[in-house]
Design a protein around this motif. Structure first.
Motif, PDB file in Angstrom:
ATOM      1  N   TRP A  71       0.826  -1.218   0.000  1.00  0.00           N
ATOM      2  CA  TRP A  71       0.000   0.000   0.000  1.00  0.00           C
ATOM      3  C   TRP A  71       0.853   1.258   0.000  1.00  0.00           C
ATOM      4  CZ3 TRP A  71      -1.073   4.222   3.151  1.00  0.00           C
ATOM      5  CH2 TRP A  71      -2.231   4.939   2.796  1.00  0.00           C
ATOM      6  N   ASP A 130      -0.385  -6.031   0.760  1.00  0.00           N
ATOM      7  CA  ASP A 130      -1.512  -5.711   1.642  1.00  0.00           C
ATOM      8  C   ASP A 130      -2.626  -4.979   0.909  1.00  0.00           C
ATOM      9  OD1 ASP A 130      -0.221  -3.327   1.283  1.00  0.00           O
ATOM     10  OD2 ASP A 130       0.139  -2.931   3.412  1.00  0.00           O
ATOM     11  N   ARG A 153      -6.121   0.390   2.294  1.00  0.00           N
ATOM     12  CA  ARG A 153      -5.266  -0.734   2.664  1.00  0.00           C
ATOM     13  C   ARG A 153      -6.154  -1.956   2.967  1.00  0.00           C
ATOM     14  NH1 ARG A 153      -0.049  -0.439   4.938  1.00  0.00           N
ATOM     15  NH2 ARG A 153      -0.452   1.735   5.554  1.00  0.00           N
TER      16      ARG A 153
END
Length: 434
Positions: A71, A130, A153
């Motif tokens: 992210w 992620d 995220r």
């Protein structure tokens, strides 16, 4: 004494339905459990609680097609969140595409800063990933990709055990195994389950007057409605239902037929001949005492409308339970709902054994016989503001035609002789596929 008083006095001599039903169900036991392969388990009832041995999902995986990334590497792309954005809104983020992952990929891979993997839904996530960026938020590059928007995220991925951690109680004993439950069992690594077998139910129609379907009744002849209807009703509950057909009122033939059926039945249902008339052969044959021993089948007049003459007991050396229902078709189907259906549910190990019920607003004033618990066909509907309404349908001597339209059974208690429109009544919900 008035006619109403006579009716009430006669009703007081009947066995209350709740007492009779309780005495019958206490004599039954669920069938012994067996272990079944998951492919054979649908429609059976669990004999024990089932706990997930493994987590689902079993590993971190992509939930969508896209690009698996870190992210922090894409945080500046476009406008954060889910709002509309165009490539010109801000400078896109460019990442190197270092590989492609599919659902069959198994080698662990790790993300490095400034890189991403092209992933298909269901593929394992690279270590350190992620977020999964949807394909449509990118230029769909192959060696390198430009990302125009930044998801939150954790977007586009599923973590191991996120839906069902290992040790989760998946289903309790007494639950029916549905297709969705089969899927849950398979997803968590279960290949076998312990269930109660589906009860084998044999249906026998009795009476010299009976003829098979496909013709019109003539004087002295009655088309056999019940064995067909009750076989369908037993199958609807989940039983393995077998229609034997018509048995004449020959005592020896009837006795021999029932003995033969004990070899393949967990429950026998008879229809016709349960009353006290001279031609009611089922009652005469099954209530006969053997020497000084008590009759294996007891017939009682129950405070039930329609159809008060019911019998229950066992037959044969195996002591197979037998339920004896009236011969009038509407009464036979009501008797099945009230007595035979709960018996089948209990043998199958299902919980609860009774149909669900609701309280409903009555749309029409009805009368009911004094001292009898009436089960009247009805149509139930949900109200916009919550709750239910119930419209009574044809009952009493016309119960059969009413049942064909019904999605519920309105229950009027023994003390109810009239229920006014606007009052609230109990209704059993019929699980009809429409």
């Amino acid at each position: 004494m008035t006619a109403t008083a006579d009716a009430e006095a006669a009703a007081n001599e009947l066995t209350p339905l709740a007492d009779y039903l309780g005495s019958v169900l206490r004599r039954l036991r669920a069938l012994p459990p067996l272990d079944l392969d998951l492919t054979q388990a649908y429609g059976n009832v669990l004999a024990e609680d089932v706990v997930a041995p493994h987590a689902y999902p079993a590993f971190d995986q992509a939930a969508i097609d896209g690009y698996a990334a870190r992210w922090e590497d894409i945080a500046g792309a476009g406008r954060a969140g889910y709002g509309a954005a165009r490539p010109g809104d801000s400078r896109p983020v460019r990442l190197n595409v270092v590989g492609d992952l599919g659902a069959a990929s198994w080698r662990p891979v790790r993300l490095t800063p400034g890189a991403c993997f092209s992933v298909a839904a269901g593929s394992p996530l690279p270590i350190a990933a992620d977020v999964v960026v949807p394909v449509e938020w990118t230029d769909q590059g192959m060696a390198a990709v430009e990302i125009f928007r930044t998801p939150k995220r954790g977007y586009g991925l599923r973590r191991a055990g996120e839906e069902l951690p290992a040790g989760t109680l998946l289903a309790r004993s007494g639950s029916y195994i549905s297709p969705a439950l089969v899927a849950v069992f398979a997803a968590t690594g279960i290949g076998h389950v312990v269930v109660r077998p589906s009860p084998r139910v044999v249906i026998v129609a009795t009476g010299d007057e009976l003829v098979d379907v496909g013709r019109a009744s003539q004087p002295g002849q009655v088309v056999d409605v019940n064995s067909h209807a009750l076989t369908a009703a037993a199958a609807e509950v989940g039983a393995l239902a077998y229609r034997v057909g018509i048995c004449d009122d020959d005592p020896e033939g009837l006795r021999g037929l029932l003995e033969d059926q004990t070899l393949r039945a967990d429950l026998i249902i008879t229809t016709g001949g349960s009353g006290t008339g001279p031609g009611d052969m089922i009652r005469r044959v099954l209530s006969r005492r053997d020497g000084g021993r008590a009759s294996p089948v007891t017939f009682m007049e129950v405070a039930l409308y329609p159809g008060s003459a019911l019998g229950f007991g066992t037959v044969g050396a195996e002591e197979v339970p037998v339920v004896c229902l009236p011969g009038e078709p509407g009464a036979a189907l009501i008797g099945f709902e009230v007595l035979a259906r709960p018996a089948i549910q209990l043998l199958a190990g299902a919980e609860p054994v009774f149909r669900p019920s609701v309280r409903a607003h009555l749309l029409e004033t009805v009368s009911s016989p004094a001292g009898l618990r009436e089960f009247r066909p009805a149509h139930v509907a949900e109200r916009r503001g919550g709750g239910y309404t119930v419209q009574p349908l044809r009952g009493g001597p016309y119960t059969l035609s009413g049942l064909a339209e019904a999605n519920g059974l309105m229950v009027l208690g023994e003390r109810v002789t009239s229920a006014a429109a606007g009052s609230t009544v109990d209704v059993l919900l019929l699980d009809r596929r429409r």
